[in-house]
Design a protein around this motif. Structure first.
Motif, PDB file in Angstrom:
ATOM      1  N   UNK A 140       0.832  -1.207   0.000  1.00 37.70           N
ATOM      2  CA  UNK A 140       0.000   0.000   0.000  1.00 37.70           C
ATOM      3  C   UNK A 140       0.868   1.260   0.000  1.00 37.70           C
ATOM      4  N   UNK A 141       1.919   1.259   0.812  1.00 39.52           N
ATOM      5  CA  UNK A 141       2.805   2.418   0.848  1.00 39.52           C
ATOM      6  C   UNK A 141       3.456   2.609  -0.515  1.00 39.52           C
ATOM      7  N   UNK A 142       3.926   1.523  -1.074  1.00 43.08           N
ATOM      8  CA  UNK A 142       4.644   1.641  -2.337  1.00 43.08           C
ATOM      9  C   UNK A 142       3.748   2.204  -3.440  1.00 43.08           C
ATOM     10  N   UNK A 159       1.143   4.047  -3.104  1.00 43.89           N
ATOM     11  CA  UNK A 159       0.851   5.453  -2.820  1.00 43.89           C
ATOM     12  C   UNK A 159       1.985   6.366  -3.276  1.00 43.89           C
ATOM     13  N   UNK A 160       3.227   5.918  -3.063  1.00 44.40           N
ATOM     14  CA  UNK A 160       4.323   6.821  -3.424  1.00 44.40           C
ATOM     15  C   UNK A 160       4.734   6.697  -4.892  1.00 44.40           C
ATOM     16  N   UNK A 161       4.551   5.531  -5.489  1.00 44.88           N
ATOM     17  CA  UNK A 161       5.008   5.343  -6.865  1.00 44.88           C
ATOM     18  C   UNK A 161       4.092   6.055  -7.861  1.00 44.88           C
ATOM     19  N   UNK A 162       2.832   6.119  -7.504  1.00 43.96           N
ATOM     20  CA  UNK A 162       1.780   6.702  -8.295  1.00 43.96           C
ATOM     21  C   UNK A 162       2.144   8.097  -8.855  1.00 43.96           C
ATOM     22  N   UNK A 163       2.578   8.968  -7.970  1.00 48.37           N
ATOM     23  CA  UNK A 163       2.878  10.338  -8.388  1.00 48.37           C
ATOM     24  C   UNK A 163       3.974  10.354  -9.449  1.00 48.37           C
TER      25      UNK A 163
END
Lengths: 230, 492
Positions: A15-17, A19-23
């Motif tokens: 989930x963290x990954x 969230x951050x990779x998306x941008x």
């Protein structure tokens, strides 16, 4: 849901990954092809210029100098036309810098000359009283690494289709070519030819002697690079 | 399950505490030298003409930034991880020979990597990209070190007794993942020696991206390296150490949830604020600006959560220098996470970009927030790790005030310097010509550069006091583990 995640490290990490990779995906990818097209009149670096660029990087000139002219009157008055994306098409890496302790150098080739650079790099405060730029005397004796510059040229020609030995459109409608030698000794020879032109405008006897003996001090390559910044 | 409390094993934590201090001294010392060089350029020759190449500003500057980011701060992150991880997961490193081995290997390889970085930067072997200066052989070493740390994290989580992951663990996991992703993508490069069939320097490489694209990837990295090294793991520290030291429960669990996911989502978008008015597309610049403002929310969420954790216990700030460090750290965190978004507003950025104001901003974050929090964490750990009371409380208090003064001198002088320079660059006279030549805008900064250097020097002096205090703690009066529930024991 968050309580559930907190007990499941694997899903938590996923989930963290996400969230951050998306941008990054959204911001970077769509722009890529667009930004890498060269403007008319932008040519790849010659062997000597590239060797000079390596000297620039080796001494982190970019720690004090930017190469990015922003579209404000105060900047275009001082440095010339504001920067265009395509002008950087052959800059690997980019050298925009993040701090202007010294002036922008994006178009320094338009208003500074070989002999000015020679004096300035030897003793900046002697040329511009009050300057806090360090002197770069060792570049007058260190020998430039032409081999590595040539290796880089071959690499970018093969990997990224950088147009060496191909016609490059210029602003006035003509074309020019940047030659890339087909052997290391050929690269040395052509770099030396270019170096002679620069050294002819210099007065430091050691530098002149070195070039006459077939060696290229770093300062000669560095000045060739700075003269190419237009 | 056995009844006696777990014996945690701090071998690896101690190793990284040691490197935190040594590399902190290196990074800050080089920083102070650089600061004095800008005020007194003669210092570029401080070791004579013969060594000028290795002592000039340009050569030393990456050494300063990288020693502080990847030396001091990363060591601090690792040291606290090897301490906090065991304690909140309720499992000892001693229980797994494998994890112990990985931990030690992690440390030694890290140290080898650090040595390689120092040598290569002094020799001028650099890619020029800020905080990603390392050439490909070192990049590979760094990836290996990082994977080892990941093994350590997830290995420990795998054998944990406490099922729920405490807030700090969220942040450590995010640090691991974030840096891994950013680092790999930003350092995509082709070794020219191999690609050209064996010509030139074997360590040289060329970036996979060019020009504007390269800048975009670099600042996506550069900005988020700040996020995932200077923010996320430091928040992990404060969520553990402040409640522990003060004996107070975290004020709001909901707020910590909100701030965590908010930070994860928002931070990555803000990188564009490093590229305002550049040649990257406008919409990216605008996104960078807007998301930077939004970023205030999750940042302040954590900071307020920490300050409110002290609710009803504010007398501790007066009585304990350790609590002082942490409270001032979160205050500086609020301060720099407000200042950053202000600088990301386009009209402000037009003035501030490329000036010393940005340098000031970085330093109130790193000196005030990161540095204070790491030192506070190590102060809290020392009695527990060495089983001794902290050598001197009064030394700690003195250090606190000296360093606070140092930070204040630093950022105030850089504010003035940055705004002065920005205003002078853009000033036109009544005929529409530029009012100042560039050199005017350099010489005017001399007093501020001097004040800044003194501020940095004060901070460094304080850091030496910290190092000495920790060193003496190793031979101070012994104490029992059960004395260590909350506030750390300190000798006067």
């Amino acid at each position: 849901m968050f309580h559930w995640l907190e007990k499941r490290p694997f899903f938590f990490a996923v989930a963290v990954f996400v969230t951050i990779a998306f941008a990054g995906l959204i911001e970077i990818l769509p722009n890529f092809a667009q930004a890498s097209r060269p403007t008319i009149g932008t040519a790849p670096y010659s062997t000597l210029e590239l060797a000079g660029r390596h000297v620039y990087i080796k001494n982190s000139c970019n720690a004090c100098h930017s190469q990015l002219i922003r579209p404000f009157k105060a900047e275009t008055d001082r440095y010339g036309h504001y920067s265009l994306s395509g002008e950087y098409a052959y800059d690997r890496p980019f050298l925009w810098g993040s701090k202007r302790t010294g002036p922008d150098l994006m178009r320094v080739g338009n208003y500074r000359t070989t002999d000015w650079h020679e004096n300035h790099m030897w003793d900046p405060a002697g040329v511009v009283p009050g300057s806090i730029m360090p002197a770069y005397k060792w570049t007058f004796t260190n020998i430039a690494d032409v081999d590595t510059a040539y290796a880089e040229q071959i690499t970018i020609k093969n990997a990224f289709n950088v147009p060496y030995n191909k016609p490059i459109p210029m602003k006035d409608g003509s074309t020019t070519t940047v030659a890339l030698a087909d052997s290391l000794s050929g690269a040395h020879a052509s770099a030396l030819e270019e170096a002679k032109v620069v050294a002819a405008d210099m007065k430091n006897q050691n530098v002149k002697d070195a070039v006459a003996n077939g060696q290229i001090p770093e300062i000669v390559a560095l000045i060739a690079y700075m003269n190419s910044l237009k | 399950m056995e009844n006696r409390p777990l014996e945690y094993d701090y071998t690896v934590a101690k190793m990284f505490m040691f490197s935190t201090i040594i590399l902190g001294i290196v990074g800050m010392l080089v920083g102070v030298i650089l600061a004095f060089q800008l005020a007194f350029p003669g210092l570029n020759l401080m070791l004579g003409e013969g060594l000028a190449e290795y002592t000039a500003f340009g050569r030393l500057r990456p050494l300063h930034t990288d020693a502080v980011i990847f030396g001091f701060t990363l060591s601090g992150i690792f040291a606290t991880w090897y301490y906090v991880g065991q304690r909140v997961l309720k499992v000892s490193m001693a229980e797994s020979g494998f994890l112990m081995f990985i931990g030690k290997l992690h440390f030694w390889l890290y140290l080898v990597g650090v040595a390689a970085v120092v040598v290569s930067l002094l020799l001028g072997i650099t890619t020029s990209k800020e905080y990603a200066e390392f050439e490909w052989p070192i990049d590979i070493a760094i990836v290996i070190v990082w994977v080892l740390w990941g093994l350590g994290i997830f290995g420990l989580i795998g054998i944990r007794r406490e099922q729920s992951l405490y807030i700090s663990i969220w942040y450590y996991i995010a640090t691991f993942l974030g840096v891994a992703m950013l680092y790999v993508f930003n350092n995509m490069e082709i070794p020219t020696y191999f690609a050209s069939g064996g010509i030139g320097a074997w360590y040289h490489s060329v970036s996979m991206y060019s020009g504007t694209n390269d800048a975009l990837v670099q600042w996506w990295y550069g900005h988020n390296a700040v996020a995932f090294v200077f923010t996320v793991p430091i928040v992990a520290m404060i969520y553990y150490f402040l409640p522990k030291e003060s004996g107070q429960a975290v004020y709001s669990y909901k707020l910590s949830l909100l701030s965590f996911w908010g930070l994860m989502f928002v931070y990555l978008w803000a990188g564009g604020h490093h590229l305002l008015f550049s040649t990257v597309p406008d919409w990216l610049q605008t996104m960078g600006s807007v998301f930077s403002i939004v970023l205030i929310l999750p940042s302040w969420g954590s900071a307020i959560n920490m300050l409110l954790t002290m609710k009803g216990e504010w007398q501790q700030v007066a009585s304990s220098p350790l609590i002082k460090f942490m409270i001032l750290a979160s205050t500086f965190y609020m301060f720099s996470t407000l200042e950053g978004p202000i600088q990301a507003i386009k009209s402000v950025n037009a003035l501030a970009h490329f000036t010393d104001w940005i340098v000031g901003h970085v330093h109130d974050g790193v000196l005030g927030w990161v540095g204070f929090m790491i030192m506070a964490s190590l102060f809290h750990m020392a009695p527990r790790v060495f089983k001794r009371e902290i050598y001197s409380k009064s030394l700690m208090t003195t250090q606190f005030w000296i360093q606070t003064l140092g930070v204040v001198l630093y950022f105030t002088s850089m504010w003035i310097a940055g705004i002065t320079q920005g205003m002078m660059w853009r000033a036109h006279d009544e005929f529409g010509n530029l009012a100042y030549s560039f050199i005017d805008t350099v010489t005017v900064l001399h007093p501020y550069y001097t004040i800044r250097a003194v501020g940095g020097l004060l901070y460094l002096v304080g850091f030496f006091m910290f190092a000495y205090n920790i060193y003496k703690t190793m031979s101070a009066r012994r104490i029992e583990e059960n004395e260590l529930q909350t506030a750390s024991p300190m000798a006067a």
